[in-house]
Write an enzyme that holds these catalytic residues in place. Sequence first.
Site, PDB file in Angstrom:
ATOM      1  CG  LEU A   1      44.672  42.020  44.831  1.00  0.00           C
ATOM      2  CD1 LEU A   1      45.874  42.056  45.752  1.00  0.00           C
ATOM      3  CD2 LEU A   1      45.062  41.573  43.443  1.00  0.00           C
TER       4      LEU A   1
ATOM      5  CE  LYS B   1      48.629  41.288  41.122  1.00  0.00           C
ATOM      6  NZ  LYS B   1      47.460  40.440  40.964  1.00  0.00           N
TER       7      LYS B   1
ATOM      8  CE1 TYR C   1      50.298  37.576  42.423  1.00  0.00           C
ATOM      9  CE2 TYR C   1      50.191  38.205  40.114  1.00  0.00           C
ATOM     10  CZ  TYR C   1      49.586  37.700  41.245  1.00  0.00           C
ATOM     11  OH  TYR C   1      48.261  37.320  41.205  1.00  0.00           O
TER      12      TYR C   1
ATOM     13  CD  GLU D   1      39.910  38.544  45.495  1.00  0.00           C
ATOM     14  OE1 GLU D   1      40.146  39.530  44.795  1.00  0.00           O
ATOM     15  OE2 GLU D   1      40.700  38.109  46.352  1.00  0.00           O
TER      16      GLU D   1
HETATM   17  N1  PDD Z   1      45.090  39.055  38.868  1.00  0.00           N
HETATM   18  N2  PDD Z   1      41.698  39.607  42.616  1.00  0.00           N
HETATM   19  C1  PDD Z   1      42.651  38.664  42.403  1.00  0.00           C
HETATM   20  C2  PDD Z   1      42.724  37.501  43.319  1.00  0.00           C
HETATM   21  C3  PDD Z   1      43.552  38.818  41.327  1.00  0.00           C
HETATM   22  O1  PDD Z   1      44.518  37.891  41.125  1.00  0.00           O
HETATM   23  C4  PDD Z   1      43.425  39.937  40.449  1.00  0.00           C
HETATM   24  C5  PDD Z   1      44.342  40.152  39.273  1.00  0.00           C
HETATM   25  C6  PDD Z   1      42.418  40.866  40.724  1.00  0.00           C
HETATM   26  C7  PDD Z   1      42.242  42.118  39.874  1.00  0.00           C
HETATM   27  O2  PDD Z   1      43.299  43.029  40.083  1.00  0.00           O
HETATM   28  P1  PDD Z   1      43.747  44.050  38.932  1.00  0.00           P
HETATM   29  O3  PDD Z   1      42.564  44.865  38.577  1.00  0.00           O
HETATM   30  O4  PDD Z   1      44.814  44.835  39.570  1.00  0.00           O
HETATM   31  O5  PDD Z   1      44.247  43.195  37.781  1.00  0.00           O
HETATM   32  C8  PDD Z   1      41.583  40.689  41.811  1.00  0.00           C
HETATM   33  C9  PDD Z   1      46.136  39.207  37.874  1.00  0.00           C
HETATM   34  C10 PDD Z   1      45.662  39.782  36.593  1.00  0.00           C
HETATM   35  C11 PDD Z   1      46.880  37.892  37.736  1.00  0.00           C
HETATM   36  O6  PDD Z   1      47.124  37.273  38.770  1.00  0.00           O
HETATM   37  O7  PDD Z   1      47.244  37.511  36.615  1.00  0.00           O
END
Ligand code: PDD
Length: 282
Positions: free
Chosen positions: A205, A149, A35, A181
Amino acid sequence: MSDPQFVFLNDAFVPLDEARVPVLDRGFIFGDGIYEVVPVYGGRPFRIAEHLARLERSLAKVRIANPRDAAGWTHLIEQLVQRHPWPDQVVYLQVTRGVARRDHAFPEGVAPTVFAMSNPFVHVPPAVRARGIAVVTLPDERWLHCDIKSTSLLGNVLARQAAVDAGAAECVMFRNGFMTEGSASNIWVVRDGRVLGAPRDHLVLEGIRVGLMEALCAACGLPLEFRNITREEVFAADELLSTSATKEVLPITSIDGRPVDTGVPGPIYARLYAAYQEAKSA
Ligand code: PDD
């Protein structure tokens, strides 16, 4: 809302209430999917090329053929965004391996399922920005491919719920003694005017905001380093930050019930947040 919310499923836009996926979809059976979450400001997707490149990488790592090229995804996102009246939106994209009789091995000749939806961007309330959020520390119990992801998010779901159960908004996870994270965000340590992030490897991620933070730190003249970060360094931080598509950059002001430094959002947060807002409107 008077107009129905439309979502895209496989080849058509349908009202959200009418969208149906077969029970044998491998996304449902195995969490066998990828996703993306793309923020949209004033009708314009933010850092779309980076999001689509990460989608491509994640799909390649789990060997699902990307059903669209970047132009095709961009067109789909534009169509979806135009169907809704909200100026700021959050677009969710999902691709699963498709519908097949349950067998762990990949099915042959099956088309991936494509799903896209958009929701209003719910901005973090100013009062929350002003006081910052609380986090708790947790062991990172997820698998070893956190760089993908994947929709298989049980580890992240359980971590977020553990944070919520403890009265916190997010967690900071540790594996082998080093910070990884949050459950749905990247975490940053600020110490002595320097910004530190976890190594960009298979244990985290790589958020699209990770590349953005590099650009923002450079613009603000802040040194940024990616390296192993110990628990002691996290607890000794001058500031802690969290970044994600939906929360942008947020100050963390409490960790395991203790204040981060003096317990109020710090000056480096303020600079990076201002730079973030500028980048959005550039
Ligand atoms: N999540 N680490 C994890 C485990 C995440 O699920 C996310 C983002 C991030 C930050 O990634 P980005 O800067 O690309 O949003 C880091 C999204 C927002 C979600 O699952 O809703």
